[in-house]
Design a protein around this motif. Structure first.
Motif, PDB file in Angstrom:
ATOM      1  N   LEU B 249      49.328  32.882  35.163  1.00 15.19           N
ATOM      2  CA  LEU B 249      50.310  33.955  35.380  1.00 15.19           C
ATOM      3  C   LEU B 249      50.155  35.038  34.313  1.00 15.19           C
ATOM      4  O   LEU B 249      50.202  36.230  34.608  1.00 15.19           O
ATOM      5  N   ASN B 250      49.959  34.592  33.072  1.00 11.88           N
ATOM      6  CA  ASN B 250      49.749  35.566  32.002  1.00 11.88           C
ATOM      7  C   ASN B 250      48.503  36.405  32.273  1.00 11.88           C
ATOM      8  O   ASN B 250      48.490  37.613  32.064  1.00 11.88           O
ATOM      9  N   GLY B 251      47.472  35.695  32.760  1.00 12.30           N
ATOM     10  CA  GLY B 251      46.239  36.395  33.137  1.00 12.30           C
ATOM     11  C   GLY B 251      46.502  37.402  34.239  1.00 12.30           C
ATOM     12  O   GLY B 251      46.013  38.534  34.199  1.00 12.30           O
ATOM     13  N   MET B 252      47.295  36.960  35.228  1.00 11.60           N
ATOM     14  CA  MET B 252      47.617  37.846  36.357  1.00 11.60           C
ATOM     15  C   MET B 252      48.409  39.061  35.881  1.00 11.60           C
ATOM     16  O   MET B 252      48.206  40.181  36.353  1.00 11.60           O
ATOM     17  N   THR B 253      49.314  38.826  34.941  1.00 11.35           N
ATOM     18  CA  THR B 253      50.114  39.930  34.402  1.00 11.35           C
ATOM     19  C   THR B 253      49.204  40.923  33.680  1.00 11.35           C
ATOM     20  O   THR B 253      49.351  42.144  33.846  1.00 11.35           O
ATOM     21  N   ALA B 254      48.271  40.362  32.900  1.00  8.95           N
ATOM     22  CA  ALA B 254      47.321  41.235  32.186  1.00  8.95           C
ATOM     23  C   ALA B 254      46.455  41.993  33.188  1.00  8.95           C
ATOM     24  O   ALA B 254      46.207  43.200  33.032  1.00  8.95           O
ATOM     25  N   GLU B 255      46.031  41.268  34.245  1.00  9.81           N
ATOM     26  CA  GLU B 255      45.227  41.917  35.292  1.00  9.81           C
ATOM     27  C   GLU B 255      46.043  43.008  35.965  1.00  9.81           C
ATOM     28  O   GLU B 255      45.523  44.066  36.315  1.00  9.81           O
ATOM     29  N   GLY B 256      47.323  42.706  36.170  1.00 13.41           N
ATOM     30  CA  GLY B 256      48.229  43.676  36.796  1.00 13.41           C
ATOM     31  C   GLY B 256      48.317  44.944  35.964  1.00 13.41           C
ATOM     32  O   GLY B 256      48.330  46.061  36.499  1.00 13.41           O
ATOM     33  N   ALA B 257      48.382  44.755  34.633  1.00 13.49           N
ATOM     34  CA  ALA B 257      48.452  45.918  33.749  1.00 13.49           C
ATOM     35  C   ALA B 257      47.162  46.729  33.860  1.00 13.49           C
ATOM     36  O   ALA B 257      47.188  47.971  33.900  1.00 13.49           O
ATOM     37  N   LEU B 258      46.032  46.005  33.915  1.00  9.88           N
ATOM     38  CA  LEU B 258      44.740  46.697  34.058  1.00  9.88           C
ATOM     39  C   LEU B 258      44.677  47.430  35.404  1.00  9.88           C
ATOM     40  O   LEU B 258      44.189  48.558  35.489  1.00  9.88           O
TER      41      LEU B 258
END
Lengths: 120, 339
Positions: B249-258
């Motif tokens: 989820l943290n990865g997804m959030t970071a991906e979302g920011a990107l």
């Protein structure tokens, strides 16, 4: 939620500005030219207006002059978002009552920062 | 003389005369030549308008897609966050994933405790039956002593009868007592034997029950230990899955920011369409003006065409002004100035 009126004759520009603002947590109303904006503001209030300069029916400068004549819009921030960058044009906008001038193409993050700066 | 590019464009439509025809340099011949190309200007203008419209429609479609992508990415992250968060979801009545793990863990611990408690009860039952076995042993011992007393009484009664016989008539009463004592001794032995048998049965029963309980207790201990290990492993797996999902989820959030950054860059890039549309609009206006002027000169003014003395459209973009040779101090694209 703060409400922003976007005035631009380009559908894509309205969409891009609208998308950026909605992502930033704003409610967005769209108008395709100055007269359309004045019509949509009848009986409604907004916190900010972002308008293009060159539009059919009524241009951005005339729109600002009309808005500044309304008590409800006297102190509300109005930003010009246009491809026009000439100093003389900017002076006209300032004289009409514009709060700021943004030259297209805009950077979404910078637009949101500017909106945050001018909103009370 | 007609410009080569106009000739090329016109030839493509099949509406121009053969290139071999000589073009006049000036005069009525030139006007006639120009008049033949005038419709081309209108078509070029229309082509540009259509192109501009098509580009705008495409950009609007791309923007729509980006809005959909952004909305779906946001919704996915929100759902995952809600699922993994500690907060309950009263609206749906669903428990969070972490809540489920806790509930699961609590239930498993309760089952373990119940099993351990059952083992403890079984152990206490073994102790009680062992106590009962000891008591049965004591009864058997007591019965042995009672048996010895009965034997003594039997001997006493036998001797008493002998002594009564020696005493003759005087000892008659004593003989009756001796007979009764002997009879009581016989009955006592029968009862003692019966109780002894019961005590033996009881001990045998206690022994077999004890063996069963001990076996069960040993198995229970093994099972409890096995269950404990399995529960621990399951809980560890659940926690690991949860941690992995949180990490994801943290990865997804970071991906979302990107993704948001990429979309922002794309939005900026897509604004080329607005500039192109404006420039095309200006070129179209110029073409219309040129067409109107030429029509005036060749005596074929279209209805509603711009007067010959009207100027070309005003250029509003820096690039346009640069091409046209107009100078001046200008802000760059993206500049923000607050008054």
């Amino acid at each position: 939620m703060k409400k922003v009126l976007i005035v631009d004759d380009s559908v894509s520009m309205r969409q891009m500005v609208g998308f950026t603002l909605r992502e930033g947590g704003f409610e967005v109303i769209e108008a395709e030219h100055g007269q359309d904006a004045l019509d949509k503001l009848k009986g409604a209030t907004v916190d900010l207006v972002i308008t293009d300069l060159n539009m059919p029916v009524m241009d951005g400068i005339t729109l600002i002059q009309n808005l500044r004549a309304q008590p409800a819009m006297k102190t509300k921030p109005i930003l010009m978002l246009t491809t026009e960058g000439l100093a003389g044009k900017k002076e006209q906008g300032k004289a009409a009552g514009a709060t700021g001038w943004i030259v297209k193409p805009f950077d979404p993050e910078k637009l949101l920062q500017t909106v945050a700066k001018v909103l009370p | 003389m007609a410009r080569p590019e106009i000739l090329r464009a016109s030839r493509a439509t099949g509406e121009i005369p053969p290139q071999s025809s000589p073009a006049p340099e000036s005069g009525p011949g030139l006007e006639a030549e120009v008049a033949r190309y005038l419709p081309q200007l209108g078509r070029m203008s229309e082509q540009l308008k259509q192109t501009s419209k098509q580009i705008e429609e495409s950009v609007v479609g791309v923007c729509d897609s980006f809005q959909g992508i952004a909305a779906r990415a946001r919704a996915t992250v929100a759902r995952a966050t809600g699922f993994l968060s500690n907060d309950e979801q009263p609206a749906s009545g669903k428990q969070s994933f972490e809540g489920l793990i806790e509930a699961c863990s609590g239930t498993l611990v309760k089952i373990m405790n119940t099993t351990v408690e059952a083992g403890e009860i079984s152990r206490r039952a073994i102790e009680r039956i062992e106590d009962m076995d000891t008591a049965s042993q004591q009864i058997s011992d007591a019965l042995s002593q009672l048996d010895q007393i009965t034997n003594s009484n039997r001997m006493l009664a036998f001797n008493a009868r002998i002594e009564a016989a020696h005493a003759g008539n005087v000892g008659m009463g004593f003989a009756v007592v001796a007979v009764e004592l002997a009879a009581a001794t016989v009955r006592s032995r029968a009862v003692t034997a019966q109780v002894g048998e019961l005590a033996l049965n009881l001990r045998a029963l206690a022994e077999s029950t004890l063996q069963d309980l001990r076996r069960m207790n040993e198995k229970d201990s093994e099972r409890v230990e096995q269950c404990r290990q399995e529960v621990d492993a399951s809980l560890r797996d659940l926690q690991a899955a949860h941690s992995e999902m949180v990490e994801m989820l943290n990865g997804m959030t970071a991906e979302g920011a990107l993704l948001a950054t990429d979309i922002g860059a794309t939005v900026r890039g897509l604004q080329f369409q607005d500039r192109i549309s404006q420039r095309i609009g200006h070129v179209v206006a110029d073409l219309d003006t040129l067409s109107a002027r030429l029509e005036t000169h060749v005596g074929n003014v279209a209805p509603g065409a711009a007067p010959a003395d009207e100027g070309f459209s005003a250029y509003t973009m820096h690039e346009e002004r640069e091409v046209a040779g107009f100078g001046g101090e200008e802000a760059s694209a993206g500049d923000v100035e607050l008054f």
